[in-house]
Design an enzyme around this catalytic site. Structure first.
Site, PDB file in Angstrom:
ATOM      1  N   ARG A 139       0.832  -1.206   0.000  1.00 18.13           N
ATOM      2  CA  ARG A 139       0.000   0.000   0.000  1.00 18.13           C
ATOM      3  C   ARG A 139       0.870   1.262   0.000  1.00 18.13           C
ATOM      4  NH1 ARG A 139      -1.986   0.881   4.277  1.00 18.13           N
ATOM      5  NH2 ARG A 139      -1.216  -0.969   5.360  1.00 18.13           N
ATOM      6  N   LYS A 284      -8.556  -2.452   1.338  1.00  8.20           N
ATOM      7  CA  LYS A 284      -8.322  -1.637   2.520  1.00  8.20           C
ATOM      8  C   LYS A 284      -8.993  -0.267   2.377  1.00  8.20           C
ATOM      9  CE  LYS A 284      -5.950  -3.715   5.819  1.00  8.20           C
ATOM     10  NZ  LYS A 284      -5.998  -5.159   6.016  1.00  8.20           N
ATOM     11  N   HIS A 303     -10.189  -3.919  12.869  1.00  6.36           N
ATOM     12  CA  HIS A 303      -9.129  -4.484  12.025  1.00  6.36           C
ATOM     13  C   HIS A 303      -8.644  -5.755  12.710  1.00  6.36           C
ATOM     14  CE1 HIS A 303      -4.973  -4.249   9.937  1.00  6.36           C
ATOM     15  NE2 HIS A 303      -5.867  -4.803   9.145  1.00  6.36           N
ATOM     16  N   SER A 321      -1.007  -5.044   9.759  1.00  7.22           N
ATOM     17  CA  SER A 321      -0.662  -5.952   8.665  1.00  7.22           C
ATOM     18  C   SER A 321       0.591  -6.771   8.974  1.00  7.22           C
ATOM     19  CB  SER A 321      -0.423  -5.145   7.405  1.00  7.22           C
ATOM     20  OG  SER A 321      -1.563  -4.404   7.127  1.00  7.22           O
ATOM     21  N   LYS A 325      -2.944 -11.920  12.032  1.00  7.52           N
ATOM     22  CA  LYS A 325      -4.411 -12.058  12.045  1.00  7.52           C
ATOM     23  C   LYS A 325      -4.859 -13.243  11.186  1.00  7.52           C
ATOM     24  CE  LYS A 325      -5.231  -7.983  10.324  1.00  7.52           C
ATOM     25  NZ  LYS A 325      -3.826  -7.569  10.168  1.00  7.52           N
ATOM     26  N   THR A 326      -4.380 -13.279   9.947  1.00  8.26           N
ATOM     27  CA  THR A 326      -4.810 -14.337   9.028  1.00  8.26           C
ATOM     28  C   THR A 326      -4.292 -15.694   9.491  1.00  8.26           C
ATOM     29  OG1 THR A 326      -4.790 -12.748   7.211  1.00  8.26           O
ATOM     30  CG2 THR A 326      -4.773 -15.076   6.598  1.00  8.26           C
ATOM     31  N   ASP A 340      -9.665 -10.582   8.574  1.00  5.88           N
ATOM     32  CA  ASP A 340      -9.098  -9.224   8.554  1.00  5.88           C
ATOM     33  C   ASP A 340     -10.015  -8.072   8.951  1.00  5.88           C
ATOM     34  OD1 ASP A 340      -6.662  -7.745   7.878  1.00  5.88           O
ATOM     35  OD2 ASP A 340      -7.809  -6.911   6.232  1.00  5.88           O
ATOM     36  N   ARG A 405       1.290 -12.322  -1.762  1.00  4.90           N
ATOM     37  CA  ARG A 405      -0.057 -12.484  -1.205  1.00  4.90           C
ATOM     38  C   ARG A 405      -0.891 -13.493  -1.961  1.00  4.90           C
ATOM     39  NH1 ARG A 405      -1.951  -9.395   3.419  1.00  4.90           N
ATOM     40  NH2 ARG A 405      -0.394  -7.787   3.723  1.00  4.90           N
TER      41      ARG A 405
HETATM   42  N1  ADP Z   1       4.819 -16.445  15.978  1.00  6.25           N
HETATM   43  C1  ADP Z   1       4.147 -16.083  14.892  1.00  6.25           C
HETATM   44  N2  ADP Z   1       2.841 -15.754  14.965  1.00  6.25           N
HETATM   45  C2  ADP Z   1       2.160 -15.355  13.866  1.00  6.25           C
HETATM   46  N3  ADP Z   1       2.707 -15.293  12.642  1.00  6.25           N
HETATM   47  C3  ADP Z   1       4.000 -15.624  12.491  1.00  6.25           C
HETATM   48  C4  ADP Z   1       4.775 -16.033  13.601  1.00  6.25           C
HETATM   49  N4  ADP Z   1       6.013 -16.296  13.158  1.00  6.25           N
HETATM   50  C5  ADP Z   1       6.021 -16.065  11.847  1.00  6.25           C
HETATM   51  N5  ADP Z   1       4.814 -15.663  11.412  1.00  6.25           N
HETATM   52  C6  ADP Z   1       4.493 -15.289  10.021  1.00  6.25           C
HETATM   53  O1  ADP Z   1       4.090 -13.931  10.016  1.00  6.25           O
HETATM   54  C7  ADP Z   1       3.129 -13.687   9.015  1.00  6.25           C
HETATM   55  C8  ADP Z   1       1.841 -13.147   9.594  1.00  6.25           C
HETATM   56  O2  ADP Z   1       1.079 -12.668   8.508  1.00  6.25           O
HETATM   57  P1  ADP Z   1      -0.502 -12.630   8.451  1.00  6.25           P
HETATM   58  O3  ADP Z   1      -1.080 -13.680   9.320  1.00  6.25           O
HETATM   59  O4  ADP Z   1      -0.878 -12.645   7.018  1.00  6.25           O
HETATM   60  O5  ADP Z   1      -0.726 -11.205   9.061  1.00  6.25           O
HETATM   61  P2  ADP Z   1      -2.003 -10.282   9.032  1.00  6.25           P
HETATM   62  O6  ADP Z   1      -3.146 -11.126   8.635  1.00  6.25           O
HETATM   63  O7  ADP Z   1      -2.109  -9.731  10.405  1.00  6.25           O
HETATM   64  O8  ADP Z   1      -1.700  -9.222   8.019  1.00  6.25           O
HETATM   65  C9  ADP Z   1       2.883 -15.008   8.319  1.00  6.25           C
HETATM   66  O9  ADP Z   1       3.688 -15.053   7.187  1.00  6.25           O
HETATM   67  C10 ADP Z   1       3.333 -16.019   9.378  1.00  6.25           C
HETATM   68  O10 ADP Z   1       3.759 -17.229   8.823  1.00  6.25           O
HETATM   69  C1  PEP Z   2      -3.634  -6.099   2.915  1.00  6.76           C
HETATM   70  C2  PEP Z   2      -3.122  -5.449   3.905  1.00  6.76           C
HETATM   71  O1  PEP Z   2      -3.280  -5.747   5.207  1.00  6.76           O
HETATM   72  P1  PEP Z   2      -3.359  -7.104   6.031  1.00  6.76           P
HETATM   73  O2  PEP Z   2      -1.961  -7.608   6.055  1.00  6.76           O
HETATM   74  O3  PEP Z   2      -3.838  -6.649   7.353  1.00  6.76           O
HETATM   75  O4  PEP Z   2      -4.270  -8.039   5.329  1.00  6.76           O
HETATM   76  C3  PEP Z   2      -2.343  -4.245   3.691  1.00  6.76           C
HETATM   77  O5  PEP Z   2      -1.984  -3.642   4.690  1.00  6.76           O
HETATM   78  O6  PEP Z   2      -2.113  -3.880   2.537  1.00  6.76           O
HETATM   79 MN    MN Z   3      -4.251 -10.665   6.935  1.00  5.84          MN
END
Ligand code: ADP
Ligand code: PEP
Ligand code: MN
Ligand code: CA
Length: 621
Positions: A139, A284, A303, A321, A325-326, A340, A405
């Protein structure tokens, strides 16, 4: 056919065999037999008329010459009826041209469109659509502009720390016209009509108009997909995105600081994207709009990821981000409500979206099996690298970006809860990815601490999610999503406090970041340990555990958790250099204090004792 005799292979070229011939006399006829007529969207002019209105210049009464269908299909254009009238008020050559509208195409159709459109679209070995988002792979928050008018001037959060950088109405319509002229100059545009929010009473109709097939597939996956009946009665959208991301903004225009510009007009209910093709900008951007619309209805926009146990216990996972979360809401033992963006209303929680957008750097089948398996036909893979021949994706490859992604519909996760709604949350988990390595892996928070940390929103921005970020960088992102909020953070905080109190939710702070030293020295807390911690929160084990209080931050940390080495629970144990630990801890505490100063003068909720408690819930040193 192989001959049974003497190992000699002979072939039968006789045309008069018993197999029934195809019922086609010509090759064209044969091809026409291949595709069965679909009952999909009627050819009626009503969606076209509405799209025409969307694509109209504000200076003209009618929209451009739109026609439904693919120009490659070579059917004579049948323009939307009222377009004929526009001929009499034609103002330029561009109004003589036809633009084909491809409306709510299916994933298969969008794949074919994407292949025809760009050299960068490929099918991977598991069937996903791999594509590139161009120069922007994250972003661009500094290029976001929001129209400041009499209403939004009073309503929104402006100034220091706010994500809302102002523009005026005039510049918005100039950028809008630039985007529309670009879109109307194309032979075809993709239009998606979809919904946001699974709560039927608070559903928002969105229209996305874009030049790239991959953007249409991305939004098909990310927004809620309407049924055919819902599409027939869709009518006028509540909000429209004009994605002309392939075309630059005019950097000499007022308020513009680069050729990338993401513009939101809440009054016009429109968003214009110029100069960035990163798809996350659309999802977003709409999230920002929900952060405006929902609180007006007393609904808190979050969020956060969200999932539910078999017993109906709901957990929220707040986090900026890339903090988990995911990853953590996608849990094989629980039902996924969403990864998200959610709403918390008087009737419970609802997902805003219809899909997930997972980071896939270093994705492993073993650690994240559900996300791994969701990367199949229909899924958009942005900016990943794959083997040229086998088309196998190398998830460890960061050559294009670290922010690779995958966007897939939520039903690609086997235990997704559909419709994506649930009861009131029991646990509110704040994910902080601490790049300093001094926050405990888990702490139990009282309400005031939960609010303190929610408003602070301390975490690291991980590399790649935002333009220019190359390594984890400490940041304070109010409400764990300052880039997306519209009102002052204390408005959301007051709503969260009220709901947590009313429904008796417990707050937790979970560090998914570093341990044993800061980024570069220590290491990231192992995902399996974080999962065990989360399991212990869900099961209730951590509610009754033994706790001790940390120095400086005054956090309650458990002394033991099933499946997690006890020594890591108190971060001081993981640092070899205790002096460096203390120094880093104090440094971070100082950053928290500085950051919170701007919030100290705000009252949170009607209860002024809560405000005092929140102020006292920060670090003490
Ligand atoms: N201890 C941990 N807890 C959560 N995620 C972790 C950890 N260690 C490494 N990761 C990595 O960090 C990233 C978290 O990203 P994601 O879950 O997509 O974040 P969000 O959804 O908040 O944007 C993933 O690639 C995950 O594999
Ligand atoms: C897609 C995004 O957020 P998130 O990692 O929370 O999904 C982003 O910040 O561009
Ligand atoms: Mn996410
Ligand atoms: Ca034959």
């Amino acid at each position: 056919m192989a001959s049974p005799n003497g190992g000699v292979t002979t072939y039968d070229y006789d045309d008069s065999d018993s197999a029934a011939p195809v019922r086609a006399q010509t090759i064209e006829e044969l091809h026409s037999l291949q595709r069965k007529a679909a009952t999909a969207i009627k050819d009626g002019a009503s969606p076209l008329q509405s799209i025409s209105a969307s694509l109209a210049s504000l200076a003209r009464e009618y929209g451009p010459n739109l026609v439904k269908g693919d120009p490659e299909a070579k059917v004579a254009p049948v323009p939307v009826k009222h377009q004929q009238a526009s001929a009499t008020i034609a103002s330029s050559d561009s109004s003589l041209k036809f633009t084909h509208v491809l409306y709510n195409l299916s994933p298969a159709e969008l794949y074919e469109q994407a292949f025809g459109q760009k050299k960068s679209s490929f099918i991977t070995s598991t069937g996903a659509l791999a594509t590139l988002s161009g120069a922007k792979t994250g972003r661009s928050p500094r290029d976001k502009r929001v129209v400041k008018d009499e209403t939004t001037e009073k309503e929104l959060w402006w100034g220091k720390g706010s994500p809302n950088i102002e523009m005026d109405e005039r510049q918005f319509v100039i950028n809008r016209e630039r985007a529309l002229d670009y879109l109307n100059s194309l032979d075809k545009v993709y239009v998606n009509d979809q919904f946001l929010n699974w709560d039927p009473e608070n559903r928002i109709k969105v229209r996305i108009i874009t030049s790239r097939a991959y953007h249409a597939l991305f939004m098909h996956n990310m927004c809620i997909r309407p049924t055919e009946e819902e599409l027939e009665t869709f009518g006028t959208p509540d909000f429209t995105i004009y994605n002309a991301g392939e075309f630059p903004a005019n950097r000499y225009a007022n308020y513009m600081t680069s050729s990338t510009s993401i513009n939101i007009s809440l009054a016009r209910r429109e968003m214009v994207i110029l100069g960035t093709q990163y798809a996350g900008e659309m999802k977003k951007g709409l999230f920002g709009v929900m952060h405006y619309l929902m609180p007006k209805r007393g609904i808190l926009s979050l969020h956060s990821g969200c999932n539910m146990g078999k017993e109906g216990d709901v957990a929220l996972f707040f986090g900026l981000s890339g903090t988990g979360k995911t990853t953590l809401s996608t849990d094989h033992n629980r039902l996924l409500i969403g990864d998200d963006e959610h709403c918390w209303s008087d009737s419970g929680v609802s997902n805003i979206e219809g899909g997930c957008y997972a980071k896939c750097i270093d994705l492993s089948q073993e650690k994240e099996p559900d996300i791994w398996n969701a990367i199949k036909f229909g899924t958009v893979l942005e900016n990943v690298v794959f083997n040229e021949r086998t088309r196998e994706v190398d998830y460890a490859d960061k050559s294009i970006t670290e922010n690779t992604r995958a966007a897939y519909p939520i039903e690609f996760i086997p235990n997704a809860l559909i419709p994506c709604v649930g009861p009131h949350p029991k646990n509110v988990i704040l994910l902080a990815c601490d790049a300093y390595g001094v926050l405990p892996p888990v702490s139990k928070l009282n309400l005031a601490q939960t609010m303190y940390h929610f408003i602070s929103g301390y975490t690291a921005i991980v590399a790649g999610t935002e333009d220019g970020i190359k390594e984890p960088t400490a940041t304070f992102s109010a409400c764990f999503g300052a880039a997306f909020i519209m009102y002052h953070p204390t408005k959301y905080a007051a709503m969260l406090a009220e709901k947590m109190q009313k429904y008796g939710a417990t707050g937790w702070l979970v560090n998914t970041g570093w341990s044993g030293g800061r980024y570069g020295v220590g290491s990231r807390i192992k995902l399996p340990y974080t999962r065990k911690i989360i399991d212990a929160i869900h099961s209730g084990e951590l509610l009754t555990a033994n706790y001790k209080k940390t120095e400086v931050f005054g956090l309650e940390i458990p002394t033991g958790i099933d499946g997690v080495p006890s020594e890591i629970l108190d971060p001081v144990n993981t640092w070899t250099d205790k002096g460096a630990y203390k120094e880093t801890l104090l440094k971070l505490a100082g950053l928290f204090k500085n950051n919170f100063e701007v919030f100290a003068s705000y009252k949170i909720g009607d209860d002024s004792s809560l405000t005092d408690q929140i102020l006292a819930a920060g670090p003490n040193f």
